[in-house]
Design a protein around this motif. Structure first.
Motif, PDB file in Angstrom:
ATOM      1  N   SER A   1     -27.117   6.152 -18.433  1.00  0.00           N
ATOM      2  CA  SER A   1     -26.159   7.209 -18.105  1.00  0.00           C
ATOM      3  C   SER A   1     -25.839   8.040 -19.344  1.00  0.00           C
ATOM      4  N   PHE A   2     -25.886   7.434 -20.531  1.00  0.00           N
ATOM      5  CA  PHE A   2     -25.601   8.136 -21.786  1.00  0.00           C
ATOM      6  C   PHE A   2     -24.282   8.916 -21.667  1.00  0.00           C
ATOM      7  N   ASP A   3     -23.252   8.209 -21.236  1.00  0.00           N
ATOM      8  CA  ASP A   3     -21.965   8.860 -20.994  1.00  0.00           C
ATOM      9  C   ASP A   3     -20.831   8.125 -21.691  1.00  0.00           C
ATOM     10  N   PRO A   4     -20.559   8.515 -22.916  1.00  0.00           N
ATOM     11  CA  PRO A   4     -21.258   9.524 -23.723  1.00  0.00           C
ATOM     12  C   PRO A   4     -22.375   8.862 -24.520  1.00  0.00           C
ATOM     13  N   PRO A   5     -23.301   9.675 -25.048  1.00  0.00           N
ATOM     14  CA  PRO A   5     -24.287   9.111 -25.962  1.00  0.00           C
ATOM     15  C   PRO A   5     -23.560   8.637 -27.223  1.00  0.00           C
ATOM     16  N   HIS A   6     -24.010   7.511 -27.764  1.00  0.00           N
ATOM     17  CA  HIS A   6     -23.335   6.974 -28.946  1.00  0.00           C
ATOM     18  C   HIS A   6     -24.352   6.387 -29.926  1.00  0.00           C
ATOM     19  N   GLN A   7     -23.817   5.877 -31.027  1.00  0.00           N
ATOM     20  CA  GLN A   7     -24.635   5.390 -32.130  1.00  0.00           C
ATOM     21  C   GLN A   7     -25.647   4.329 -31.684  1.00  0.00           C
ATOM     22  N   CYS A   8     -25.267   3.443 -30.787  1.00  0.00           N
ATOM     23  CA  CYS A   8     -26.210   2.413 -30.346  1.00  0.00           C
ATOM     24  C   CYS A   8     -27.390   3.021 -29.591  1.00  0.00           C
ATOM     25  N   HIS A   9     -27.167   4.079 -28.811  1.00  0.00           N
ATOM     26  CA  HIS A   9     -28.275   4.758 -28.139  1.00  0.00           C
ATOM     27  C   HIS A   9     -29.248   5.304 -29.187  1.00  0.00           C
TER      28      HIS A   9
ATOM     29  N   PRO B   1     -31.553  10.749 -19.135  1.00  0.00           N
ATOM     30  CA  PRO B   1     -30.227  10.560 -18.540  1.00  0.00           C
ATOM     31  C   PRO B   1     -30.321  10.458 -17.019  1.00  0.00           C
ATOM     32  N   ALA B   2     -29.549   9.533 -16.465  1.00  0.00           N
ATOM     33  CA  ALA B   2     -29.483   9.383 -15.009  1.00  0.00           C
ATOM     34  C   ALA B   2     -28.668  10.531 -14.422  1.00  0.00           C
TER      35      ALA B   2
ATOM     36  N   LYS C   1     -20.468   5.069 -10.245  1.00  0.00           N
ATOM     37  CA  LYS C   1     -19.484   5.398 -11.290  1.00  0.00           C
ATOM     38  C   LYS C   1     -19.487   6.904 -11.557  1.00  0.00           C
ATOM     39  N   ALA C   2     -18.296   7.490 -11.691  1.00  0.00           N
ATOM     40  CA  ALA C   2     -18.192   8.919 -11.997  1.00  0.00           C
ATOM     41  C   ALA C   2     -18.731   9.179 -13.404  1.00  0.00           C
ATOM     42  N   LEU C   3     -19.522  10.244 -13.548  1.00  0.00           N
ATOM     43  CA  LEU C   3     -20.133  10.573 -14.826  1.00  0.00           C
ATOM     44  C   LEU C   3     -19.787  11.996 -15.240  1.00  0.00           C
ATOM     45  N   THR C   4     -19.821  12.231 -16.540  1.00  0.00           N
ATOM     46  CA  THR C   4     -19.713  13.577 -17.086  1.00  0.00           C
ATOM     47  C   THR C   4     -20.843  14.401 -16.477  1.00  0.00           C
ATOM     48  N   PRO C   5     -20.655  15.692 -16.229  1.00  0.00           N
ATOM     49  CA  PRO C   5     -21.723  16.499 -15.628  1.00  0.00           C
ATOM     50  C   PRO C   5     -23.068  16.341 -16.364  1.00  0.00           C
ATOM     51  N   PHE C   6     -24.113  16.272 -15.572  1.00  0.00           N
ATOM     52  CA  PHE C   6     -25.470  16.008 -16.062  1.00  0.00           C
ATOM     53  C   PHE C   6     -25.894  16.958 -17.184  1.00  0.00           C
ATOM     54  N   PRO C   7     -25.745  18.277 -17.038  1.00  0.00           N
ATOM     55  CA  PRO C   7     -26.187  19.166 -18.120  1.00  0.00           C
ATOM     56  C   PRO C   7     -25.464  18.898 -19.447  1.00  0.00           C
TER      57      PRO C   7
ATOM     58  N   PRO D   1     -34.835  15.755 -18.831  1.00  0.00           N
ATOM     59  CA  PRO D   1     -33.896  15.863 -17.713  1.00  0.00           C
ATOM     60  C   PRO D   1     -34.555  15.716 -16.338  1.00  0.00           C
ATOM     61  N   ILE D   2     -35.663  15.005 -16.259  1.00  0.00           N
ATOM     62  CA  ILE D   2     -36.433  14.919 -15.011  1.00  0.00           C
ATOM     63  C   ILE D   2     -35.596  14.449 -13.830  1.00  0.00           C
ATOM     64  N   GLU D   3     -34.635  13.568 -14.058  1.00  0.00           N
ATOM     65  CA  GLU D   3     -33.862  13.057 -12.922  1.00  0.00           C
ATOM     66  C   GLU D   3     -33.030  14.151 -12.252  1.00  0.00           C
ATOM     67  N   GLY D   4     -32.790  15.252 -12.969  1.00  0.00           N
ATOM     68  CA  GLY D   4     -32.078  16.370 -12.372  1.00  0.00           C
ATOM     69  C   GLY D   4     -32.888  17.067 -11.295  1.00  0.00           C
ATOM     70  N   SER D   5     -34.197  16.828 -11.268  1.00  0.00           N
ATOM     71  CA  SER D   5     -35.059  17.459 -10.266  1.00  0.00           C
ATOM     72  C   SER D   5     -35.555  16.475  -9.203  1.00  0.00           C
ATOM     73  N   LEU D   6     -35.123  15.227  -9.287  1.00  0.00           N
ATOM     74  CA  LEU D   6     -35.547  14.214  -8.323  1.00  0.00           C
ATOM     75  C   LEU D   6     -34.464  14.010  -7.268  1.00  0.00           C
ATOM     76  N   PRO D   7     -34.863  13.564  -6.073  1.00  0.00           N
ATOM     77  CA  PRO D   7     -33.852  13.267  -5.050  1.00  0.00           C
ATOM     78  C   PRO D   7     -32.908  12.163  -5.531  1.00  0.00           C
ATOM     79  N   ALA D   8     -31.648  12.308  -5.215  1.00  0.00           N
ATOM     80  CA  ALA D   8     -30.657  11.304  -5.605  1.00  0.00           C
ATOM     81  C   ALA D   8     -30.494  10.286  -4.477  1.00  0.00           C
ATOM     82  N   PRO D   9     -30.255   9.046  -4.780  1.00  0.00           N
ATOM     83  CA  PRO D   9     -30.266   8.536  -6.144  1.00  0.00           C
ATOM     84  C   PRO D   9     -31.700   8.339  -6.612  1.00  0.00           C
TER      85      PRO D   9
END
Length: 147
Positions: free
Chosen positions: A13-21, A46-47, A54-60, A81-89
């Protein structure tokens, strides 16, 4: 004929991206793929939505934050950002299928040890494992055991 591009696929999800990522992406680039083979790149994916609702920060916004977080790693660290173009979930197996349909890839899957322990719950795990040829980098996240 050239070999397929060797890619470590690191999703989350990278929400938010952090040092461990960033550290995991760096580790994958330095360690390499299956058998220590040099990786051409690490793709951070990013998913679009969270698998458990779980609610996430907007994908973009997450894509932009992640790109900024790994920018210093250079051109081999790519936010895809490929998951933004794939059917959800979209599930990892769907993402890997879509990526492989676009270009020849040798994918090494990057996952946390917590995900490794729960892999039997993933959609089409056996197919996913076959698609990546068993190539996985499992990152410790406590006391869980990986391959």
């Amino acid at each position: 004929m050239s070999r397929p591009k060797r890619v470590a696929l690191y999703g989350g999800s990278f929400d938010p991206p952090h040092q461990c990522h960033v550290l995991v992406a760096t580790w994958a680039l330095c360690r390499g793929g299956a058998g220590g083979a040099t990786l051409d790149e690490v793709r951070l994916v990013p998913a679009l939505g969270h698998a458990f609702g779980k609610a996430l920060t907007p994908f973009p916004m997450r894509c932009r934050m992640l790109a900024e977080a790994v920018r210093h790693l250079g051109p081999r660290a790519i936010v895809d950002p490929i998951e933004g173009s794939l059917p959800a979930p979209s599930y990892t197996v769907d993402t890997v299928r879509a990526l492989m349909a676009k270009e020849p890839l040798e994918v090494t899957l990057v996952m946390g040890a917590d995900a490794w322990v729960e892999r039997h719950r993933w959609k089409a795990w056996d197919e996913l494992e076959s698609l990546v040829g068993g190539r996985m980098l499992v990152v410790g996240r406590g006391t869980e055991a990986g391959p």
